[in-house]
Design a protein around this motif. Structure first.
Motif, short mmCIF file in Angstrom:
data_model
loop_
_atom_site.label_atom_id
_atom_site.label_comp_id
_atom_site.label_asym_id
_atom_site.label_seq_id
_atom_site.Cartn_x
_atom_site.Cartn_y
_atom_site.Cartn_z
N LEU A 9 35.34 -37.80 39.06
CA LEU A 9 36.42 -38.57 38.46
C LEU A 9 37.78 -37.99 38.83
N ALA A 10 37.89 -36.64 38.83
CA ALA A 10 39.15 -36.02 39.21
C ALA A 10 39.48 -36.30 40.67
N ALA A 11 38.45 -36.30 41.50
CA ALA A 11 38.68 -36.62 42.91
C ALA A 11 39.15 -38.05 43.10
N VAL A 12 38.58 -38.95 42.29
CA VAL A 12 39.01 -40.34 42.38
C VAL A 12 40.45 -40.48 41.92
N ARG A 13 40.81 -39.79 40.83
CA ARG A 13 42.19 -39.85 40.36
C ARG A 13 43.16 -39.35 41.43
N ARG A 14 42.75 -38.29 42.12
CA ARG A 14 43.62 -37.68 43.11
C ARG A 14 43.82 -38.59 44.31
N SER A 15 42.78 -39.37 44.65
CA SER A 15 42.85 -40.20 45.85
C SER A 15 42.97 -41.68 45.55
N ALA A 16 43.25 -42.02 44.27
CA ALA A 16 43.26 -43.43 43.90
C ALA A 16 44.33 -44.20 44.64
N ALA A 17 45.43 -43.56 44.92
CA ALA A 17 46.52 -44.26 45.56
C ALA A 17 46.43 -44.24 47.08
N SER A 18 45.39 -43.62 47.62
CA SER A 18 45.27 -43.50 49.06
C SER A 18 44.04 -44.25 49.54
N PRO A 19 43.95 -44.55 50.86
CA PRO A 19 42.80 -45.28 51.39
C PRO A 19 41.49 -44.51 51.27
N SER A 20 41.54 -43.20 50.94
CA SER A 20 40.31 -42.42 50.90
C SER A 20 39.50 -42.64 49.63
N VAL A 21 39.98 -43.53 48.74
CA VAL A 21 39.24 -43.75 47.50
C VAL A 21 37.85 -44.31 47.79
N VAL A 22 37.73 -45.15 48.81
CA VAL A 22 36.41 -45.69 49.15
C VAL A 22 35.49 -44.57 49.58
N GLY A 23 35.99 -43.67 50.40
CA GLY A 23 35.16 -42.55 50.83
C GLY A 23 34.78 -41.64 49.70
N THR A 24 35.71 -41.40 48.76
CA THR A 24 35.42 -40.53 47.62
C THR A 24 34.33 -41.11 46.74
N VAL A 25 34.49 -42.39 46.38
CA VAL A 25 33.47 -43.04 45.55
C VAL A 25 32.17 -43.17 46.31
N LEU A 26 32.25 -43.48 47.60
CA LEU A 26 31.04 -43.63 48.40
C LEU A 26 30.25 -42.33 48.46
N ARG A 27 30.93 -41.22 48.65
CA ARG A 27 30.22 -39.93 48.69
C ARG A 27 29.53 -39.64 47.36
N HIS A 28 30.21 -39.93 46.25
CA HIS A 28 29.61 -39.70 44.94
C HIS A 28 28.40 -40.60 44.74
N GLU A 29 28.52 -41.88 45.10
CA GLU A 29 27.40 -42.80 44.92
C GLU A 29 26.24 -42.45 45.84
N LEU A 30 26.53 -42.01 47.05
CA LEU A 30 25.46 -41.60 47.96
C LEU A 30 24.70 -40.41 47.40
N ARG A 31 25.42 -39.45 46.83
CA ARG A 31 24.73 -38.30 46.22
C ARG A 31 23.86 -38.75 45.05
N SER A 32 24.35 -39.72 44.26
CA SER A 32 23.57 -40.22 43.13
C SER A 32 22.30 -40.91 43.60
N VAL A 33 22.42 -41.70 44.68
CA VAL A 33 21.26 -42.41 45.21
C VAL A 33 20.24 -41.44 45.78
#
Length: 281
Positions: A9-33
């Motif tokens: 969540l902190a990583a998402v907050r940090r990158s929410a305003a940048s294009p890397s938000v997709v990569g941040t959430v994607l990495r977290h979801e991939l680890r969950s899967v």
């Protein structure tokens, strides 16, 4: 001195305003899967089954014909169930993310890719590795192998979109799973029964050309037609596949079926994204 870890969540907050938000959430979801080991079980199961079939058949064309049900039945079922269950399992986390300055389109893209990419990778590696180490693929069978694996990947992306569409539209997990099962049964088993009933009931009428349009309503039948048009297994074509081979031929029929599969990838994902954008979490 220890470096403090950064929560997703902190990583998402940090990158929410940048294009890397997709990569941040994607990495977290991939680890969950990957943590639930379901993808690993699916990949290892596909690899073992392919290895056994290749050892028994001794050739790529016969192995692909034997593995046709894996591509047309198991891959859609696994993708559908994994998508619906993972959506409901991460629902609270998604609601928390939406409270942050994260675009819904970016979050949906990350959720969709995190679902389909691990399953697509597990399937393709499970199919290709045994063929590679047994060295059964020759130039004559290479196109059939590519078509079979490509059709399985297309079904993964299609049923991933359908799974998210069902999960987003239906809030109750049990109802969502049952709806997904019914959709899978309709597209795999029920469709063939409907085609057979229509063909036998209206046997006195010219149905060949209408059946070409009717085939576009089922991605599983499209995938089967793409695969079988590259092989000599005419008995596996089914009614619509035989009609396509007769009227369009192998090359044009493959292009038409591939275009239908592409449309099936785009439309469910677009509908699921629209439902995600409009849903009041």
């Amino acid at each position: 001195m220890a470096i403090p870890s950064v929560t997703p969540l902190a990583a998402v907050r940090r990158s929410a305003a940048s294009p890397s938000v997709v990569g941040t959430v994607l990495r977290h979801e991939l680890r969950s899967v990957l943590r639930n080991r379901g993808v690993l079980v699916f990949g290892v199961g596909t690899l073992l089954l392919t290895d056994i079939v290749v050892r028994l058949t001794g050739s790529a064309p016969r192995a692909m014909s034997t593995l046709l049900n894996l591509v047309l039945l198991v891959v859609p079922l696994v993708t559908m169930m994994a998508g619906i269950i993972s959506w409901h399992a991460s629902r609270e986390f998604n609601e928390l993310l939406l409270a942050q300055p994260v675009k819904r389109t970016a979050l949906f893209s990350a959720l969709y890719l995190a679902l389909v990419l691990p399953l697509a990778g597990a399937f393709s590696l499970g199919m290709l590795l045994p063929l590679a180490w047994h060295r059964v693929v020759d130039p004559a069978s290479a196109m059939l192998v590519v078509t079979t694996v490509g059709s399985g990947l297309a079904l993964t992306f299609i049923f991933g979109g359908l799974a998210l569409l069902i999960g987003i539209r239906i809030e109750d997990r049990l109802r969502g799973v049952m709806t997904g099962l019914m959709a899978w049964l309709l597209l795999t088993v029920g469709y063939d029964a409907v085609v057979l009933i229509v063909a036998t009931t209206l046997a006195d009428y010219p149905l060949e050309r209408p059946m070409l349009g009717f085939m576009l309503l089922n991605p599983v039948d499209l995938a089967r037609s793409v695969i079988v048009l590259q092989s000599d297994a005419a008995a596996l074509m089914g009614y619509t596949g035989a009609v396509m081979s007769r009227f369009l031929g192998s090359t044009l029929g493959t292009v038409a079926a591939a275009g239908g599969l592409l449309a099936w990838i785009v439309v469910p994902v677009a509908l699921a994204r629209r439902s995600f954008d409009r849903r009041d979490f």
